[in-house]
Design a protein around this motif. Sequence first.
Motif: not given
Length: 235
Positions: A25, A28-29, A31-32, A184, A187-189
């Motif tokens: 997670t 991924a955050l 990356q976002e 989360e 949400r971020l897949q």
Amino acid sequence: MEPAPDLPALPTAIALLSGGLDSATAAALAQEAGYRVIGLSFDYGQRHRRELQAAAQVAQTLGLAEHHTVAVNLASWGGSALTDAAIAIPNEGVQSGVIPSTYVPGRNTVFIAIGLSLAEARSAERLVLGVNAVDYSGYPDCRPDYLEAFQQLADLASKAGREGHGTQLWAPLVTWSKTQIVQEALRLQVPVGETWSCYSGGEQPCGVCDSCRIRDAALVEAGHPNLASAAARGR
């Protein structure tokens, strides 16, 4: 027609990737947030080496720019239920104010130091950590004051830090509940089903170790019991 202008290169972040839900997670955050993410995993002699397969799969699914696995055999001297088969994996639940036997002496200190080495070599702006101080409040190396102190050390210990542009430790989940992390991740897949949290070392999650129990309870609370362990679904 004029050619399209070259897009600026994305800044780089190194993400410590255990194969678990939290580190996936956090990656991924990053990356976002617009980072090109490089994953870094560790084979440290852990009983649950199955997590390294999960880390490789998560890195591929998230499309990380690189993924490295480094061997650091902390099991040579044991001292933890995760590195010494003679110490039982706890399954009685987390006790407030007690450092559990799953604490691995020096683990995060070693991992962060190696992560900072890779970060400086790649000119990375951030070192992304999935550490969480809520579920395991007894872990000394998952607390905000530890991270703050390590940041000071990192700034002093590196060429980049001395020049004023050292890598920043980023632990976005440090004060989140496990349920917040699950929400989360969804949400971020994040590929939650590909992550691995069990400490027992089998091919299937045991469902009874503290890590499985915390993960399963959060998945159920978040409305996704289908992603919990078979043991949890059978209870």
